[in-house]
Design a protein around this motif. Structure first.
Motif, PDB file in Angstrom:
ATOM      1  N   PRO A  71       0.761  -1.252   0.187  1.00 42.88           N
ATOM      2  CA  PRO A  71       0.001   0.128  -0.055  1.00 42.88           C
ATOM      3  C   PRO A  71       0.936   1.213   0.065  1.00 42.88           C
ATOM      4  O   PRO A  71       0.695   2.195  -0.653  1.00 42.88           O
ATOM      5  CB  PRO A  71      -0.803  -0.315   1.351  1.00 42.88           C
ATOM      6  CG  PRO A  71      -0.841  -1.378   1.409  1.00 42.88           C
ATOM      7  CD  PRO A  71       0.339  -2.209   1.073  1.00 42.88           C
ATOM      8  N   ALA A  72       2.003   1.319   0.590  1.00 44.97           N
ATOM      9  CA  ALA A  72       3.030   2.467   0.804  1.00 44.97           C
ATOM     10  C   ALA A  72       3.333   2.882  -0.848  1.00 44.97           C
ATOM     11  O   ALA A  72       3.554   3.929  -1.084  1.00 44.97           O
ATOM     12  CB  ALA A  72       4.052   2.240   1.762  1.00 44.97           C
ATOM     13  N   ILE A 108      -4.631   5.272   1.246  1.00 52.94           N
ATOM     14  CA  ILE A 108      -4.899   4.027   0.331  1.00 52.94           C
ATOM     15  C   ILE A 108      -5.800   3.219   1.084  1.00 52.94           C
ATOM     16  O   ILE A 108      -5.205   2.657   2.166  1.00 52.94           O
ATOM     17  CB  ILE A 108      -3.665   3.519  -0.320  1.00 52.94           C
ATOM     18  CG1 ILE A 108      -2.996   4.288  -1.380  1.00 52.94           C
ATOM     19  CG2 ILE A 108      -4.208   2.201  -1.036  1.00 52.94           C
ATOM     20  CD1 ILE A 108      -3.785   4.449  -2.408  1.00 52.94           C
ATOM     21  N   GLU A 109      -6.938   2.784   0.743  1.00 51.79           N
ATOM     22  CA  GLU A 109      -7.614   1.699   1.644  1.00 51.79           C
ATOM     23  C   GLU A 109      -8.110   0.616   0.900  1.00 51.79           C
ATOM     24  O   GLU A 109      -8.223   0.634  -0.362  1.00 51.79           O
ATOM     25  CB  GLU A 109      -8.846   2.469   2.342  1.00 51.79           C
ATOM     26  CG  GLU A 109      -8.537   3.551   3.238  1.00 51.79           C
ATOM     27  CD  GLU A 109      -9.789   4.380   3.601  1.00 51.79           C
ATOM     28  OE1 GLU A 109      -9.584   4.797   4.822  1.00 51.79           O
ATOM     29  OE2 GLU A 109     -10.612   4.416   2.829  1.00 51.79           O
ATOM     30  N   GLY A 150     -12.505  -3.452  -6.269  1.00 54.02           N
ATOM     31  CA  GLY A 150     -11.103  -3.160  -6.882  1.00 54.02           C
ATOM     32  C   GLY A 150     -10.324  -3.742  -5.502  1.00 54.02           C
ATOM     33  O   GLY A 150     -10.710  -4.250  -4.254  1.00 54.02           O
ATOM     34  N   ASP A 151      -8.965  -3.600  -5.688  1.00 54.14           N
ATOM     35  CA  ASP A 151      -8.058  -4.086  -4.436  1.00 54.14           C
ATOM     36  C   ASP A 151      -7.821  -3.108  -3.624  1.00 54.14           C
ATOM     37  O   ASP A 151      -7.900  -3.396  -2.458  1.00 54.14           O
ATOM     38  CB  ASP A 151      -6.618  -4.639  -5.266  1.00 54.14           C
ATOM     39  CG  ASP A 151      -6.922  -5.751  -6.205  1.00 54.14           C
ATOM     40  OD1 ASP A 151      -7.665  -6.721  -6.036  1.00 54.14           O
ATOM     41  OD2 ASP A 151      -6.320  -5.849  -7.241  1.00 54.14           O
ATOM     42  N   TYR A 152      -7.755  -1.933  -4.125  1.00 60.96           N
ATOM     43  CA  TYR A 152      -7.350  -0.645  -3.183  1.00 60.96           C
ATOM     44  C   TYR A 152      -8.215   0.570  -3.706  1.00 60.96           C
ATOM     45  O   TYR A 152      -8.967   0.679  -4.875  1.00 60.96           O
ATOM     46  CB  TYR A 152      -6.086  -0.460  -3.291  1.00 60.96           C
ATOM     47  CG  TYR A 152      -5.041  -1.376  -2.659  1.00 60.96           C
ATOM     48  CD1 TYR A 152      -4.949  -1.274  -1.245  1.00 60.96           C
ATOM     49  CD2 TYR A 152      -4.415  -1.955  -3.448  1.00 60.96           C
ATOM     50  CE1 TYR A 152      -4.053  -2.456  -0.657  1.00 60.96           C
ATOM     51  CE2 TYR A 152      -3.706  -2.991  -2.758  1.00 60.96           C
ATOM     52  CZ  TYR A 152      -3.445  -3.188  -1.407  1.00 60.96           C
ATOM     53  OH  TYR A 152      -2.583  -4.371  -0.998  1.00 60.96           O
ATOM     54  N   ASN A 179     -11.165   3.486  -7.865  1.00 59.14           N
ATOM     55  CA  ASN A 179     -10.586   2.105  -7.446  1.00 59.14           C
ATOM     56  C   ASN A 179      -9.556   1.696  -8.403  1.00 59.14           C
ATOM     57  O   ASN A 179      -9.745   1.912  -9.335  1.00 59.14           O
ATOM     58  CB  ASN A 179     -12.071   1.467  -7.791  1.00 59.14           C
ATOM     59  CG  ASN A 179     -13.140   1.929  -6.642  1.00 59.14           C
ATOM     60  OD1 ASN A 179     -12.991   2.137  -5.688  1.00 59.14           O
ATOM     61  ND2 ASN A 179     -14.437   1.640  -6.948  1.00 59.14           N
ATOM     62  N   LEU A 180      -8.827   0.930  -7.624  1.00 61.68           N
ATOM     63  CA  LEU A 180      -7.449   0.238  -8.261  1.00 61.68           C
ATOM     64  C   LEU A 180      -7.366  -1.100  -8.224  1.00 61.68           C
ATOM     65  O   LEU A 180      -7.722  -1.629  -6.940  1.00 61.68           O
ATOM     66  CB  LEU A 180      -6.268   1.141  -7.392  1.00 61.68           C
ATOM     67  CG  LEU A 180      -6.491   2.583  -7.505  1.00 61.68           C
ATOM     68  CD1 LEU A 180      -5.132   3.203  -6.458  1.00 61.68           C
ATOM     69  CD2 LEU A 180      -6.329   3.253  -8.623  1.00 61.68           C
TER      70      LEU A 180
END
Length: 551
Positions: A3-4, A34-35, A43-45, A90-91
């Protein structure tokens, strides 16, 4: 991709979007949020960056989000960037990016999750510091677990941490302890304000074995011998208990040393000279109200004897003189007043009050058969560290004490911690690690060995993605745990990781069955499982809890 790393990618893409439009990107936050979406289908994140800063840069939120999505679509790490609602983004990670995270974990090994945000910080972490007049009680045991875990977490972020135990050996409580030992040696009841319990009789007997004639000496010399020998024996027992609890200190600092070498008298004279103390009603006072205290505090009493806070000031100065830029004090629930007093002390000796950080811990209660446990076998009046360890073991004790915020009262259910079931949090996490270790052994028994780098892009199952993303959160969890001084975040994360693994294992078969041959997917899943095992082991180690390979 962690996430970073994804946050960095989103921020750099936002800089590109704004720069291309001639807009200032100073409004962008240093750290993009980022969540994980609650609904995996989204999505994933996800990030709300466009909503957060669009107006500040002169764009509509959805317009900014769409431009950002277009810029991010150029990044190979993402499979998709989709705008939702008024400007959420959304990613979805590309399979290669997910696989890259597994490789990073396996490559880093024990170092995965560590950081450098505290590199160069020299930290003094003082905790437990119970009076050497009896065994460590439950409150001190909580600090032993939490303090040691915090030290490990701070060190994992690059800090130079010194664990310190302050031995309160200069007060009246030590005299009462000595008189209690003398009474026990004589076979008499403890003084009214003294200490009782089987441990007092044990130590008194040990003193007599060292000094058989101690009771025949005059009062002052007898008191001196029982005081010195008794305190030494009690401190030895404390150190032994701490070591067995996997909590070892770098420094045992004796309060008496501050008085013996004149440090208390010296700092008082310094404070008088710099006008940090004022005289009133025959006493000398520190201006603690300037830092939020309800009243100023006496440092030198009317009879000329230093109050307890005088040694506190000298002790803090000693820490700062030793080069510590941050001094933690981990204190009990009845010590809230010490926060402003210690900060006032820091200001009085010419330091920034921010050099002092005080953590306050609440009470711990033991529950068995639905009822509070109140009596110790050895101490008689309070439940001790030894009582808790005897009841549930070191692992369960440390884990349970570390998995809750210290500012909440903790009720420990002994019956639950004895169970070998998923209801027991430490068992649940350790069992996940043992299960993962067993998986690797079973693969070896089947003759499945790695032949080159696994094809990690094959890890496309939804449960594989959940597990990979959970693994990727570990570094940020450690950073936040260090920043907020909250080791319980690590414990809760490990429980989430164990849950993600169990769900993955139930949904995606890892090893071949019967006459089936191992496939590239088999090797990819084994690599993912090893990454999960590594992170569980790393997290448990930071809590001072073992990671068993068999259960």
């Amino acid at each position: 991709m962690t996430p970073a790393a994804l946050a960095d990618l989103v921020r750099s893409s936002a800089v590109q979007v704004l720069s291309a439009r001639g807009l200032d990107h100073a409004a962008l936050p240093d750290q993009v949020t980022i969540e994980r979406p609650r609904n995996p289908e989204h999505g994933d994140y996800a990030t709300n960056l466009a909503l957060q800063v669009a107006k500040k840069v002169g764009l509509a939120p959805r317009e900014f989000a769409e431009a950002l999505a277009e810029e991010l679509s150029l990044a190979g790490e993402l499979a998709a960037a989709e705008v939702a609602g008024p400007g959420f983004l959304n990613l979805r990670l590309a399979a290669d990016a997910q696989g890259d995270l597994v490789s990073r974990v396996l490559s880093a090994g024990d170092a995965y999750g560590t950081g450098d945000v505290l590199t160069g910080r020299k930290i003094n972490l003082e905790f437990v510091s119970a009076n050497p007049t009896g065994p460590i009680h439950l409150g001190g045991t909580r600090w032993a677990a939490v303090g040691d875990a915090l030290g490990r977490i701070l060190a994992a972020q690059g800090a130079e941490v010194t664990r310190e135990y302050y031995v309160n050996d200069a007060g009246a409580q030590i005299d009462r302890f000595a008189e209690s030992l003398i009474a026990a040696a004589k076979g008499e009841a403890a003084p009214e304000d003294g200490y009782a319990g089987a441990y007092i009789s044990d130590i008194a007997a040990q003193v007599l074995r060292r000094e058989p004639s101690a009771l025949s000496l005059d009062g002052a010399e007898r008191h001196r011998i029982f005081r010195a020998a008794g305190m030494e024996l009690m401190l030895e027992e404390i150190k032994k208990s701490m070591h067995e609890f996997r909590t070892d200190f770098d420094v045992y600092f004796h309060e008496s040393s501050l008085h013996d070498r004149g440090a208390v008298a010296s700092v008082i004279e310094d404070l008088k000279r710099n006008d940090s103390l004022y005289e009133a009603d025959g006493a000398w006072w520190l201006r603690t109200t300037a830092h939020g205290d309800d009243k100023d505090r006496v440092v030198i009493k009317g009879d000329g004897v230093p109050a307890y806070i005088a040694a506190d000031i000298a002790y803090l100065k000693d820490k700062i003189d030793r080069g510590f830029g941050l001094c933690f004090y981990m204190l009990g629930a009845d010590h809230h007043g010490y926060i402003v007093r210690l900060k006032a002390a820091a200001a009085a000796i010419g330091s920034d009050p921010a050099v002092v950080e005080v953590l306050i811990g609440q009470m711990v209660n033991l529950i068995s058969d639905g009822k509070p446990v109140r009596m110790s076998k050895r101490a008689g009046t309070v439940i001790t560290m030894e009582d808790l360890v005897e009841a549930v073991g070191v692992d369960a004790a440390r884990y349970e004490l570390s998995r809750y915020s210290v500012d909440s009262t903790l009720d420990i259910d002994l019956d639950l911690l004895r169970k070998h079931s998923n209801d027991n949090p430490v068992f649940y996490v350790q069992y996940a690690h043992a299960r993962l270790a067993s998986l690797q052994r079973n693969a070896a028994d089947l003759g499945i060995t790695a032949t080159g780098a696994p094809e990690l892009a094959l890890l496309t199952h939804p449960r594989e993605g959940d597990l990979i993303r959970t693994i990727g959160e570990f570094p940020s969890v450690l950073t936040k745990a260090a920043e907020l001084r909250e080791p319980h975040r690590v414990a809760r994360y490990l429980e989430g990781l164990a849950a993600a693994y169990h769900k993955f294992y139930d949904a995606a078969r890892v090893l071949p069955q019967g006459d089936e041959e191992a496939t590239p997917l088999t090797h990819a899943r084994l690599a993912l499982c090893e990454a999960a095992r590594q992170v569980l082991a790393n997290g448990l180690r930071l809590l001072g809890v073992s990671a068993p390979e068999r259960m």
